[in-house]
Design an enzyme around this catalytic site. Structure first.
Site, PDB file in Angstrom:
ATOM      1  N   TYR A 151       1.125   5.887  -0.658  1.00 32.94           N
ATOM      2  CA  TYR A 151       0.558   6.946   0.097  1.00 32.94           C
ATOM      3  C   TYR A 151       1.008   8.218  -0.856  1.00 32.94           C
ATOM      4  O   TYR A 151       1.564   8.851  -0.644  1.00 32.94           O
ATOM      5  CB  TYR A 151       1.475   6.838   1.464  1.00 32.94           C
ATOM      6  CG  TYR A 151       1.147   7.911   2.464  1.00 32.94           C
ATOM      7  CD1 TYR A 151       0.081   7.945   3.082  1.00 32.94           C
ATOM      8  CD2 TYR A 151       2.041   8.936   2.741  1.00 32.94           C
ATOM      9  CE1 TYR A 151      -0.145   8.762   4.045  1.00 32.94           C
ATOM     10  CE2 TYR A 151       1.817   9.667   4.040  1.00 32.94           C
ATOM     11  CZ  TYR A 151       0.570   9.661   4.541  1.00 32.94           C
ATOM     12  OH  TYR A 151       0.130  10.463   5.600  1.00 32.94           O
ATOM     13  N   TYR A 155       2.550   2.833  15.494  1.00 35.54           N
ATOM     14  CA  TYR A 155       3.168   2.921  13.836  1.00 35.54           C
ATOM     15  C   TYR A 155       4.391   3.376  14.067  1.00 35.54           C
ATOM     16  O   TYR A 155       5.332   3.394  12.951  1.00 35.54           O
ATOM     17  CB  TYR A 155       2.255   3.763  12.973  1.00 35.54           C
ATOM     18  CG  TYR A 155       2.471   5.196  12.869  1.00 35.54           C
ATOM     19  CD1 TYR A 155       1.965   5.955  14.157  1.00 35.54           C
ATOM     20  CD2 TYR A 155       3.132   5.960  12.033  1.00 35.54           C
ATOM     21  CE1 TYR A 155       2.235   7.335  14.108  1.00 35.54           C
ATOM     22  CE2 TYR A 155       3.309   7.307  12.214  1.00 35.54           C
ATOM     23  CZ  TYR A 155       2.823   8.002  13.206  1.00 35.54           C
ATOM     24  OH  TYR A 155       2.999   9.396  13.258  1.00 35.54           O
ATOM     25  N   GLN A 178      -3.535   2.402  15.088  1.00 35.07           N
ATOM     26  CA  GLN A 178      -2.545   2.881  14.138  1.00 35.07           C
ATOM     27  C   GLN A 178      -1.509   3.740  14.712  1.00 35.07           C
ATOM     28  O   GLN A 178      -0.244   3.700  14.686  1.00 35.07           O
ATOM     29  CB  GLN A 178      -3.007   3.300  13.138  1.00 35.07           C
ATOM     30  CG  GLN A 178      -2.187   3.870  11.744  1.00 35.07           C
ATOM     31  CD  GLN A 178      -2.806   4.602  10.589  1.00 35.07           C
ATOM     32  OE1 GLN A 178      -3.863   4.586  10.653  1.00 35.07           O
ATOM     33  NE2 GLN A 178      -1.952   5.001   9.700  1.00 35.07           N
ATOM     34  N   ARG A 216       1.288  15.819  13.226  1.00 30.98           N
ATOM     35  CA  ARG A 216       2.482  16.495  13.603  1.00 30.98           C
ATOM     36  C   ARG A 216       2.093  17.996  13.338  1.00 30.98           C
ATOM     37  O   ARG A 216       2.824  18.698  12.635  1.00 30.98           O
ATOM     38  CB  ARG A 216       3.463  15.849  12.872  1.00 30.98           C
ATOM     39  CG  ARG A 216       4.001  14.681  12.941  1.00 30.98           C
ATOM     40  CD  ARG A 216       5.073  14.328  11.959  1.00 30.98           C
ATOM     41  NE  ARG A 216       4.732  14.658  10.396  1.00 30.98           N
ATOM     42  CZ  ARG A 216       4.391  13.596   9.884  1.00 30.98           C
ATOM     43  NH1 ARG A 216       3.892  12.311  10.276  1.00 30.98           N
ATOM     44  NH2 ARG A 216       3.890  13.669   8.532  1.00 30.98           N
ATOM     45  N   ASP A 237       0.973  -1.150  -0.136  1.00 28.94           N
ATOM     46  CA  ASP A 237       0.191  -0.104  -0.067  1.00 28.94           C
ATOM     47  C   ASP A 237       0.881   1.247  -0.164  1.00 28.94           C
ATOM     48  O   ASP A 237       1.676   1.409   0.942  1.00 28.94           O
ATOM     49  CB  ASP A 237      -0.751   0.130   1.246  1.00 28.94           C
ATOM     50  CG  ASP A 237      -1.969   0.992   1.169  1.00 28.94           C
ATOM     51  OD1 ASP A 237      -2.195   1.478  -0.096  1.00 28.94           O
ATOM     52  OD2 ASP A 237      -2.645   1.391   2.208  1.00 28.94           O
ATOM     53  N   LYS A 244      -4.185  -1.966  10.135  1.00 27.07           N
ATOM     54  CA  LYS A 244      -4.552  -1.905   8.858  1.00 27.07           C
ATOM     55  C   LYS A 244      -4.732  -3.442   8.505  1.00 27.07           C
ATOM     56  O   LYS A 244      -5.375  -3.652   7.318  1.00 27.07           O
ATOM     57  CB  LYS A 244      -3.121  -1.525   7.869  1.00 27.07           C
ATOM     58  CG  LYS A 244      -2.814   0.103   8.262  1.00 27.07           C
ATOM     59  CD  LYS A 244      -3.834   0.750   7.347  1.00 27.07           C
ATOM     60  CE  LYS A 244      -3.301   2.233   7.282  1.00 27.07           C
ATOM     61  NZ  LYS A 244      -4.175   3.069   6.569  1.00 27.07           N
TER      62      LYS A 244
HETATM   63 CA    CA Z   1      -3.769   3.087   2.698  1.00 25.40          CA
END
Ligand code: CA
Length: 405
Positions: free
Chosen positions: A124, A241, A237, A138, A122, A250
């Site tokens: 991004y 992560y 997550q 952030r 996957d 996920k």
């Molecule tokens: Ca995704």
């Protein structure tokens, strides 16, 4: 170019579309089918007739299978031959008499996971999505990480939990961030269950370990596309992560459409990328229109809550493929790689509930939703310009949330 199949030309599944899937009726073995109008054509049964056009029979064995993998493994020349043959068989009325008995109404067919998923990756690739998430997670730092504009960021997901549209999704349980009192991590059903509207790319032709696939070989390796919903548990997550990336937040379920749309059906949907600055390294260079104009709709319990535009994606699928193999990692037939969440510039173009509700602070839709509730059903729909001047539909991806065990 018209089809003799009743209703096909006026549908979003005309001769310019012809996606592949795997279907069965009660008591039958699953086998490869091709969607035309509101019917599924039993591909191997029709190919087995032989006669003109002569290439059909060679594909009958690859189509008399419970997955698309044997057909995917045949490669680009066979895929192109098959498409020519399908257009002849479903377009030329001389084939109607022998083909019509092998058209099954979609409503009578059970649609299965269309291919055995080998590896799942996957990415991004949406600048808007990455910026939105970076701003939320952030708030005091740069929205984008320093690598984002130099490479399509991705992670390896869990192939065994990719499911076909219509499969219910059980709310996952897991660890979440401890409270501010310094106690142990939270544990229980996810309270921030989300979707991600994405496009999946289906690899047919494998590659050899130790070699890489250049961007120009994209269409030699990728057979087609399928819309994809990357279900995501944001609370799990957010706690797990750092520093190794997405894991249990996920891996509980990823849904894909039952239909794989061949790349050829998207020829009229190809568009230039929105623009890449700085210019990527040479191994990521692409010529011509490397993006796709595909219009998505996110439907929550019957209400369209967002319309993400795939054309806004920063990185192209050819670049994702080149990056995924640049270190010599090999491709296998049945590999699936996904684009990452598709988000546009506007609020009503965001591809996840995380963004639509801005981290849960801005409820959206008629029910004032932030994250998914038990019983919610989400459907992703997608359409694109077709080569005959109208539009084609990609297969829908639907899933309903079951309560945690
Ligand atoms: Ca995704």
């Amino acid at each position: 170019m018209k089809s003799w199949v009743p209703g096909a030309d006026d549908s979003l599944f005309g001769l310019d579309n012809l996606p592949y899937g795997v279907f069965s009726r009660d008591g039958e073995e699953p086998r490869v089918g091709v969607r035309i109008g509101d019917f599924v054509m039993d591909a191997s049964a029709v190919a087995a007739y032989g006669g003109d056009p002569g290439d059909g029979p060679h594909l009958a064995a690859a189509w008399d299978q419970p997955s698309l993998n044997a057909f995917l493994a045949l490669g680009r020349p066979a895929w192109d031959t098959a498409r020519e043959w399908l257009v002849e068989v479903l377009g030329n009325e001389v084939h109607a008499e022998r083909t019509a008995p092998h058209l099954v109404p979609v409503a009578e067919a059970t649609l299965h996971l269309p291919f055995v998923v080998a590896d799942y990756v996957d990415f991004y690739c949406s600048l808007q999505h990455a910026t939105n998430v970076g701003r939320m997670f952030r708030p005091d730092g740069d929205a984008l990480t320093p690598n984002w504009q130099h490479l399509p960021i991705g992670y390896h997901g869990r192939a065994g939990t990719v499911v076909v549209s219509g499969t219910d999704v059980r709310r996952p349980s897991g660890q979440g961030r401890p409270g501010s009192d310094g106690g142990p991590p939270a544990f229980g059903p996810s309270r921030r269950l989300d979707i991600e509207a994405e496009l999946g790319f289906v690899v047919g032709t494998p590659s050899t370990q130790g070699t890489s696939v250049p961007t120009g070989a994209y269409a030699d390796h990728v057979f087609g596309v399928t819309p994809l919903n990357d279900w995501s548990a944001r609370d799990i997550q957010a706690w797990e992560y750092v520093p190794l990336g997405p894991f249990l937040g996920k891996s509980f379920a990823t849904s894909i459409s039952p239909w794989v749309t061949p790349l050829a059906a998207l020829d009229a949907a190809r568009v230039p990328l929105p623009g890449q600055d700085p210019e990527p390294l040479p191994y990521l260079a692409v010529d011509g229109p490397a993006g796709y104009d595909i219009a998505y709709e996110i439907v929550l319990n019957g209400e369209v809550v967002s319309r993400p535009p795939y054309a806004a994606m920063y990185w192209s699928p050819a670049q994702m493929l080149a990056h995924l193999t640049v270190n010599g990692a090999s491709l296998r037939t049945g590999d699936l790689y996904a684009s990452g969440t598709i988000s546009g510039d506007e609020r009503e173009q965001r591809g996840s509930f995380l963004e639509l509700s801005w981290g849960g602070t801005e409820p959206f839709g008629r029910d004032g939703r932030t994250f998914l509730e038990d019983g919610d059903e989400v459907v992703l729909r997608a359409t694109a310009p077709g080569v005959l001047g109208g539009r084609i539909a990609l297969g829908e991806v639907a899933g309903k949330i079951l309560p945690a065990l």
